[in-house]
Scaffold this motif. Structure first.
Motif, PDB file in Angstrom:
ATOM      1  N   THR A 114       0.851  -1.181   0.000  1.00 52.37           N
ATOM      2  CA  THR A 114       0.000   0.000   0.000  1.00 52.37           C
ATOM      3  C   THR A 114       0.886   1.229   0.000  1.00 52.37           C
ATOM      4  N   HIS A 115       0.347   2.302  -0.537  1.00 51.46           N
ATOM      5  CA  HIS A 115       1.097   3.539  -0.663  1.00 51.46           C
ATOM      6  C   HIS A 115       0.481   4.608   0.223  1.00 51.46           C
ATOM      7  N   ARG A 116       1.331   5.403   0.816  1.00 44.47           N
ATOM      8  CA  ARG A 116       0.846   6.586   1.541  1.00 44.47           C
ATOM      9  C   ARG A 116       0.520   7.651   0.501  1.00 44.47           C
ATOM     10  N   ILE A 117      -0.733   8.058   0.474  1.00 45.54           N
ATOM     11  CA  ILE A 117      -1.240   8.923  -0.592  1.00 45.54           C
ATOM     12  C   ILE A 117      -1.518  10.314  -0.055  1.00 45.54           C
ATOM     13  N   ALA A 118      -1.072  11.312  -0.823  1.00 46.36           N
ATOM     14  CA  ALA A 118      -1.486  12.699  -0.597  1.00 46.36           C
ATOM     15  C   ALA A 118      -2.451  13.077  -1.712  1.00 46.36           C
TER      16      ALA A 118
END
Length: 255
Positions: A3-7
Motif C-alpha cells: 500500500t502507498h501513503r497517498i497525498a
C-alpha cells in the motif's frame, strides 16, 4: 499487497472536492511531505499546477479526470485505487527551462512542462530571430507568436496552433509558429530535445513580446533561451488500459 501513503490534491470544483472527500475517507490522506505518491483530482490544467507545486519532492503523480480536459489523467473510479497505483506505468516528464531577458536587463528563469510561448503584446505582429545551437535558422519570423512544446504539451496549445503531436517519452520538441505571416511556408520544426533554442526580439520597443512558461509570464522580453532541463524530472502514472499511445495516434486522425 503493498500500500502507498497517498497525498490527495484536488481542484476547487464541486465535483473534484466531492471526490477528494470520498477518496480520503476510504484510503486515508497524508501531507505531501509524508506521502509516497500524489493523487491529483481535476483536469490537465490542475495536473500542471500540481507538477509545479510539488516538483521539489519529485513524487510520482497519479491523476484522475475530474475536469473538462484530461489527456494527462486516468479515469475517475473510487474502487481499487491502491491496486491501480501498484499496476500503473510510469512516464517521466522532463520540463523546459526558459531564461527570459527583459528590456530592463533582468533575467527570469521558469520551468514549463507543457510549453514556452512567445506572444505579441500589441496589435502589431512580432518580429523575431530564431537560432538553434548558436546558428541562426530564421533571420526574421513575422508572426503573432511562436512556441516550443514538450511531448506532454504537444497536444495542448501546440496542437491548437496546428503543431505536430509528439509521442510521450520521445526525445523531441515541437517548435510551432502562431499565425505566421512571413516566411509564409514555414510551419514549424521538430527538434531534438537536446537543442538549445534562442529567440531574439527584433524591434522590441515598437513590437513588444511576452514570454510564458506554462502559466509564468514575463513581459517586454528582448531575448529568450529555451532548453530541456538536465536536472528536473517528474513522473506521471498511467493505468495500463489508459492507452496513452493509442490516444496520441487517434488525435492525429481526428477531423
Amino acid at each position: 499487497m503493498d500500500t502507498h501513503r497517498i497525498a490527495f490534491v484536488a481542484s476547487p470544483t464541486e465535483e473534484a472536492q466531492a471526490a477528494l472527500a470520498a477518496l480520503s475517507a476510504r484510503y486515508g490522506d497524508v501531507p505531501p511531505d509524508q506521502a509516497e505518491v500524489i493523487v491529483a483530482l481535476g483536469g490537465d490544467g490542475f495536473m500542471l499546477r500540481t507538477l509545479h507545486r510539488h516538483r521539489a519532492r519529485r513524487l510520482p503523480v497519479y491523476g484522475m479526470k475530474l475536469g473538462s480536459v484530461g489527456f494527462l489523467m486516468n479515469q475517475h473510479h473510487l474502487d481499487d485505487l491502491q491496486e491501480r497505483i501498484r499496476r500503473a506505468q510510469a512516464t517521466v516528464l522532463r520540463p523546459l527551462v526558459m531564461e527570459a531577458v527583459s528590456e530592463s536587463g533582468s533575467t527570469a528563469t521558469a520551468l514549463a512542462f507543457n510549453e514556452v510561448s512567445l506572444l505579441r503584446q500589441t496589435k502589431q505582429a512580432a518580429h523575431v530571430r530564431v537560432s538553434l545551437n548558436g546558428v541562426v535558422k530564421l533571420p526574421e519570423l513575422i508572426c503573432d507568436g511562436v512556441l516550443v512544446a514538450t511531448p506532454a504539451g504537444s497536444t495542448a496549445y501546440n496542437l491548437s496552433a496546428h503543431g505536430p503531436i509528439l509521442p510521450f517519452g520521445s526525445p523531441l520538441l515541437a517548435m510551432t509558429p502562431i499565425s505566421p505571416f512571413r516566411p509564409r511556408r514555414w510551419r514549424g520544426a521538430i527538434l531534438p530535445s537536446h537543442s538549445e533554442i534562442s529567440i531574439e526580439i527584433l524591434d522590441p520597443y515598437k513590437r513588444p513580446v511576452s514570454a510564458t512558461a506554462d502559466s509564468n509570464e514575463v513581459r517586454d522580453v528582448v531575448e529568450v533561451h529555451i532548453r530541456e532541463s538536465r536536472e528536473e524530472t517528474m513522473t506521471l502514472l498511467f493505468d495500463p488500459e489508459h492507452g496513452l499511445e493509442e490516444r496520441i495516434l487517434n488525435e492525429q486522425f481526428e477531423l
